[in-house]
Design a protein around this motif. Structure first.
Motif, PDB file in Angstrom:
ATOM      1  N   PRO A   1       0.808  -1.229   0.000  1.00  0.00           N
ATOM      2  CA  PRO A   1       0.000   0.000   0.000  1.00  0.00           C
ATOM      3  C   PRO A   1       0.841   1.279   0.000  1.00  0.00           C
ATOM      4  CG  PRO A   1      -0.088  -1.068   2.145  1.00  0.00           C
ATOM      5  CD  PRO A   1       0.560  -2.042   1.217  1.00  0.00           C
ATOM      6  N   ILE A   2       1.982   1.265   0.680  1.00  0.00           N
ATOM      7  CA  ILE A   2       2.834   2.459   0.707  1.00  0.00           C
ATOM      8  C   ILE A   2       3.414   2.719  -0.681  1.00  0.00           C
ATOM      9  CG2 ILE A   2       4.896   3.517   1.689  1.00  0.00           C
ATOM     10  CD1 ILE A   2       2.472   3.272   3.583  1.00  0.00           C
ATOM     11  N   GLY A   3       3.774   1.658  -1.393  1.00  0.00           N
ATOM     12  CA  GLY A   3       4.255   1.804  -2.770  1.00  0.00           C
ATOM     13  C   GLY A   3       3.183   2.384  -3.667  1.00  0.00           C
ATOM     14  N   VAL A   4       1.935   1.980  -3.446  1.00  0.00           N
ATOM     15  CA  VAL A   4       0.801   2.510  -4.210  1.00  0.00           C
ATOM     16  C   VAL A   4       0.655   4.012  -3.963  1.00  0.00           C
ATOM     17  CG1 VAL A   4      -1.719   2.464  -4.439  1.00  0.00           C
ATOM     18  CG2 VAL A   4      -0.447   0.316  -4.260  1.00  0.00           C
ATOM     19  N   ILE A   5       0.707   4.411  -2.698  1.00  0.00           N
ATOM     20  CA  ILE A   5       0.555   5.818  -2.341  1.00  0.00           C
ATOM     21  C   ILE A   5       1.707   6.652  -2.899  1.00  0.00           C
ATOM     22  CG2 ILE A   5       0.541   7.443  -0.396  1.00  0.00           C
ATOM     23  CD1 ILE A   5      -0.914   5.208   1.221  1.00  0.00           C
ATOM     24  N   ARG A   6       2.917   6.148  -2.763  1.00  0.00           N
ATOM     25  CA  ARG A   6       4.088   6.891  -3.264  1.00  0.00           C
ATOM     26  C   ARG A   6       4.006   7.106  -4.769  1.00  0.00           C
ATOM     27  NH1 ARG A   6       9.594   4.849  -2.447  1.00  0.00           N
ATOM     28  NH2 ARG A   6      10.101   6.987  -3.060  1.00  0.00           N
ATOM     29  N   ALA A   7       3.631   6.057  -5.494  1.00  0.00           N
ATOM     30  CA  ALA A   7       3.545   6.182  -6.959  1.00  0.00           C
ATOM     31  C   ALA A   7       2.519   7.232  -7.348  1.00  0.00           C
ATOM     32  CB  ALA A   7       3.198   4.828  -7.580  1.00  0.00           C
ATOM     33  N   ASN A   8       1.393   7.248  -6.655  1.00  0.00           N
ATOM     34  CA  ASN A   8       0.327   8.187  -7.005  1.00  0.00           C
ATOM     35  C   ASN A   8       0.615   9.616  -6.562  1.00  0.00           C
ATOM     36  OD1 ASN A   8      -1.270   6.304  -8.320  1.00  0.00           O
ATOM     37  ND2 ASN A   8      -2.389   5.735  -6.479  1.00  0.00           N
ATOM     38  N   LEU A   9       1.261   9.787  -5.413  1.00  0.00           N
ATOM     39  CA  LEU A   9       1.517  11.141  -4.916  1.00  0.00           C
ATOM     40  C   LEU A   9       2.881  11.679  -5.346  1.00  0.00           C
ATOM     41  CD1 LEU A   9      -0.061  11.077  -1.347  1.00  0.00           C
ATOM     42  CD2 LEU A   9      -0.951  12.104  -3.421  1.00  0.00           C
ATOM     43  N   GLU A  10       3.955  11.012  -4.946  1.00  0.00           N
ATOM     44  CA  GLU A  10       5.289  11.475  -5.330  1.00  0.00           C
ATOM     45  C   GLU A  10       5.460  11.450  -6.846  1.00  0.00           C
ATOM     46  OE1 GLU A  10       8.552   9.595  -3.342  1.00  0.00           O
ATOM     47  OE2 GLU A  10       7.503   9.540  -1.425  1.00  0.00           O
ATOM     48  N   GLY A  11       5.003  10.350  -7.463  1.00  0.00           N
ATOM     49  CA  GLY A  11       5.144  10.216  -8.911  1.00  0.00           C
ATOM     50  C   GLY A  11       4.424  11.322  -9.666  1.00  0.00           C
ATOM     51  N   THR A  12       3.204  11.615  -9.230  1.00  0.00           N
ATOM     52  CA  THR A  12       2.419  12.652  -9.902  1.00  0.00           C
ATOM     53  C   THR A  12       3.030  14.033  -9.680  1.00  0.00           C
ATOM     54  OG1 THR A  12       0.413  11.318  -9.670  1.00  0.00           O
ATOM     55  CG2 THR A  12       0.116  13.662 -10.124  1.00  0.00           C
ATOM     56  N   MET A  13       3.509  14.316  -8.475  1.00  0.00           N
ATOM     57  CA  MET A  13       4.139  15.603  -8.227  1.00  0.00           C
ATOM     58  C   MET A  13       5.409  15.777  -9.067  1.00  0.00           C
ATOM     59  SD  MET A  13       3.548  16.469  -4.185  1.00  0.00           S
ATOM     60  CE  MET A  13       3.991  18.181  -4.417  1.00  0.00           C
ATOM     61  N   ASN A  14       6.184  14.699  -9.198  1.00  0.00           N
ATOM     62  CA  ASN A  14       7.390  14.771 -10.027  1.00  0.00           C
ATOM     63  C   ASN A  14       7.046  15.051 -11.485  1.00  0.00           C
ATOM     64  OD1 ASN A  14       9.178  14.343  -7.919  1.00  0.00           O
ATOM     65  ND2 ASN A  14       9.249  12.128  -8.213  1.00  0.00           N
ATOM     66  N   MET A  15       5.981  14.428 -11.982  1.00  0.00           N
ATOM     67  CA  MET A  15       5.586  14.650 -13.373  1.00  0.00           C
ATOM     68  C   MET A  15       5.019  16.058 -13.580  1.00  0.00           C
ATOM     69  SD  MET A  15       6.436  12.107 -15.239  1.00  0.00           S
ATOM     70  CE  MET A  15       7.893  11.950 -14.198  1.00  0.00           C
ATOM     71  N   LEU A  16       4.332  16.578 -12.565  1.00  0.00           N
ATOM     72  CA  LEU A  16       3.808  17.943 -12.660  1.00  0.00           C
ATOM     73  C   LEU A  16       4.947  18.968 -12.633  1.00  0.00           C
ATOM     74  CD1 LEU A  16       0.700  17.484 -10.371  1.00  0.00           C
ATOM     75  CD2 LEU A  16       0.612  18.243 -12.755  1.00  0.00           C
ATOM     76  N   GLU A  17       5.972  18.687 -11.833  1.00  0.00           N
ATOM     77  CA  GLU A  17       7.155  19.556 -11.829  1.00  0.00           C
ATOM     78  C   GLU A  17       7.827  19.540 -13.205  1.00  0.00           C
ATOM     79  OE1 GLU A  17       8.841  21.630  -9.734  1.00  0.00           O
ATOM     80  OE2 GLU A  17       7.097  21.593  -8.403  1.00  0.00           O
ATOM     81  N   TYR A  18       7.906  18.361 -13.785  1.00  0.00           N
ATOM     82  CA  TYR A  18       8.467  18.197 -15.133  1.00  0.00           C
ATOM     83  C   TYR A  18       7.661  19.012 -16.144  1.00  0.00           C
ATOM     84  CZ  TYR A  18       9.593  15.400 -19.394  1.00  0.00           C
ATOM     85  OH  TYR A  18       9.957  14.973 -20.645  1.00  0.00           O
ATOM     86  N   ALA A  19       6.344  18.950 -16.045  1.00  0.00           N
ATOM     87  CA  ALA A  19       5.482  19.711 -16.956  1.00  0.00           C
ATOM     88  C   ALA A  19       5.669  21.216 -16.742  1.00  0.00           C
ATOM     89  CB  ALA A  19       4.017  19.326 -16.735  1.00  0.00           C
ATOM     90  N   LYS A  20       5.803  21.634 -15.480  1.00  0.00           N
ATOM     91  CA  LYS A  20       5.984  23.053 -15.163  1.00  0.00           C
ATOM     92  C   LYS A  20       7.295  23.580 -15.753  1.00  0.00           C
ATOM     93  CE  LYS A  20       6.757  24.186 -10.777  1.00  0.00           C
ATOM     94  NZ  LYS A  20       7.976  25.015 -10.553  1.00  0.00           N
ATOM     95  N   GLU A  21       8.362  22.805 -15.589  1.00  0.00           N
ATOM     96  CA  GLU A  21       9.675  23.219 -16.078  1.00  0.00           C
ATOM     97  C   GLU A  21       9.736  23.312 -17.603  1.00  0.00           C
ATOM     98  OE1 GLU A  21      12.183  20.261 -14.397  1.00  0.00           O
ATOM     99  OE2 GLU A  21      11.904  20.976 -12.328  1.00  0.00           O
ATOM    100  N   ASN A  22       8.977  22.429 -18.284  1.00  0.00           N
ATOM    101  CA  ASN A  22       9.045  22.369 -19.745  1.00  0.00           C
ATOM    102  C   ASN A  22       7.866  23.037 -20.448  1.00  0.00           C
ATOM    103  OD1 ASN A  22      11.403  20.426 -20.707  1.00  0.00           O
ATOM    104  ND2 ASN A  22      10.588  19.611 -18.802  1.00  0.00           N
ATOM    105  N   ASN A  23       6.944  23.569 -19.639  1.00  0.00           N
ATOM    106  CA  ASN A  23       5.741  24.178 -20.207  1.00  0.00           C
ATOM    107  C   ASN A  23       4.985  23.179 -21.101  1.00  0.00           C
ATOM    108  OD1 ASN A  23       3.944  26.338 -20.470  1.00  0.00           O
ATOM    109  ND2 ASN A  23       4.887  27.046 -22.369  1.00  0.00           N
ATOM    110  N   SER A  24       4.894  21.949 -20.607  1.00  0.00           N
ATOM    111  CA  SER A  24       4.230  20.869 -21.342  1.00  0.00           C
ATOM    112  C   SER A  24       2.779  20.739 -20.901  1.00  0.00           C
ATOM    113  CB  SER A  24       4.921  19.523 -21.075  1.00  0.00           C
ATOM    114  OG  SER A  24       6.304  19.585 -21.286  1.00  0.00           O
TER     115      SER A  24
END
Length: 361
Positions: free
Chosen positions: A130-153
């Protein structure tokens, strides 16, 4: 897979997507070794070949060897560790594999679009990790949103119909509704973290002006399902392919929106291109609302086997959804021009036929 490839072509030809709009685009995809993500990549790749549209697809993977095998027939131009062979570069479209994990921060190429489909949708993971599930959904999504912010994607987040939780009503859920989830249960790690991830998407849009759009697939099935998929439809399909009796571990009265994976992929690409910033869209199929027992009956009829009742083990029960009714309204998605092309009774037959001919799943 004859039916799968034919359906991809048909969906591309009948899609409301303006494929030429992706010309020259760089698209980054997570979760592309999973059922939905893989089909999205297959559809983009086929559309590029059909219409001669140059698209560069970057796929984030944890297992390069596995991904290389899945995409062996496509134009893989390389990856971060130079494991894959470089193929004929004359093709208009190419795939680059990048080794990494959404939960880890790293540098990625500049891209126009991000499709974030990574996550643990397997009920076994809800009780085993369950912790792996939560990390993928929260940390993973935040990392991808940061990526989108940096690249204006523009970024599309693939959520789930499970975020609606329990409402007690017997009508299709619309995007504005909110149901009840029991956060005291471990099984809620998946829908609760998806809910939180959706809110993070909204906050990134409001605070940082990130161009994000969300989608909520419901119950998806298809030829690209993984071997470890423990969802009920996947288990039943495996039984039918192997000529085994289907074991029901409940009365099977739960009613679900079932969507063929090709229709789901078409919906995701449609939302990526046409969805309104910061909004969310259900992905269901109003022509394929069916109970779990009816799914089992269709597959036993197809396989010529029997339906058997059996009590579930306690650990299995922990992974079960408590919602008896998971029907998603697709009206908002239909306004974007999307249409489902495959009814569940036809789709299940196609999947079983393809996987039988494939030899294994």
């Amino acid at each position: 897979m004859k039916n799968y490839n034919s359906d991809l072509k048909k969906a591309i030809e009948n899609s409301s997507v303006d494929w030429n709009e992706f010309k020259g685009s760089k698209i980054f995809v997570t979760g592309a070794t999973g059922m939905i993500g893989r089909t999205v990549v297959d559809m983009l790749y086929m559309a590029g070949e059909m219409y001669g549209i140059k698209i560069i697809i970057y796929i984030l993977v944890r297992d390069l060897e596995k991904a290389s095998k899945l995409y062996a027939e496509k134009n893989i131009c390389g990856n971060s560790e130079n494991v894959s062979m470089t193929k004929d570069a004359k093709s208009a479209i190419s795939i680059t594999l990048i080794k990494g994990d959404v939960c880890q921060k790293q540098k990625y190429p500049t891209t126009d679009y991000i499709i974030h489909a990574a996550g643990y949708g397997d009920p076994k993971a809800f009780v085993k990790n369950p912790i792996g599930v939560i990390r993928a959904n929260l940390e993973g999504t935040m990392n991808m949103l940061e990526y989108a912010k940096e690249n204006n994607s523009r970024i599309l987040f693939v959520s789930t119909g499970e975020v609606y939780g329990y409402t007690g009503k017997k009508e299709a859920f619309v995007e504005e509704e909110v149901g009840r989830l029991d956060f005291n249960k471990m099984r809620s790690c998946y829908p609760e973290s998806k809910r939180a991830a959706e809110n993070v998407c909204v906050c990134y849009s409001e605070q940082y002006n990130v161009d994000v759009v969300r989608c909520r697939p419901c119950h998806t099935y298809g030829q690209t399902m993984t071997e470890r998929d423990s969802r009920v439809a996947a288990q039943f399909i495996r039984n039918a392919v192997n000529g085994e009796d289907i074991v029901m571990k409940s009365a099977g009265n739960q009613k679900r929106s079932m969507c063929y994976v090709v229709d789901t992929a078409n919906a995701i690409i449609t939302i990526l291109q046409k969805g309104e910033k910061a909004k969310v869209y259900n992905i269901g199929n109003h022509t394929s609302e069916i109970s779990i027992k009816q799914i089992a009956e269709l597959l036993t009829k197809e396989a010529g086997t029997k339906l058997v009742m059996e009590y579930p083990e306690e650990e299995e029960k922990k992974g079960y959804s408590v919602s008896e009714y998971q029907i998603l309204s697709d009206k908002k998605l239909v306004t974007l021009g999307w249409r489902p092309l495959t009814k569940v009774e036809d789709g299940l037959k196609k999947v079983v036929e393809d996987l039988k001919n494939k030899g294994d799943i």
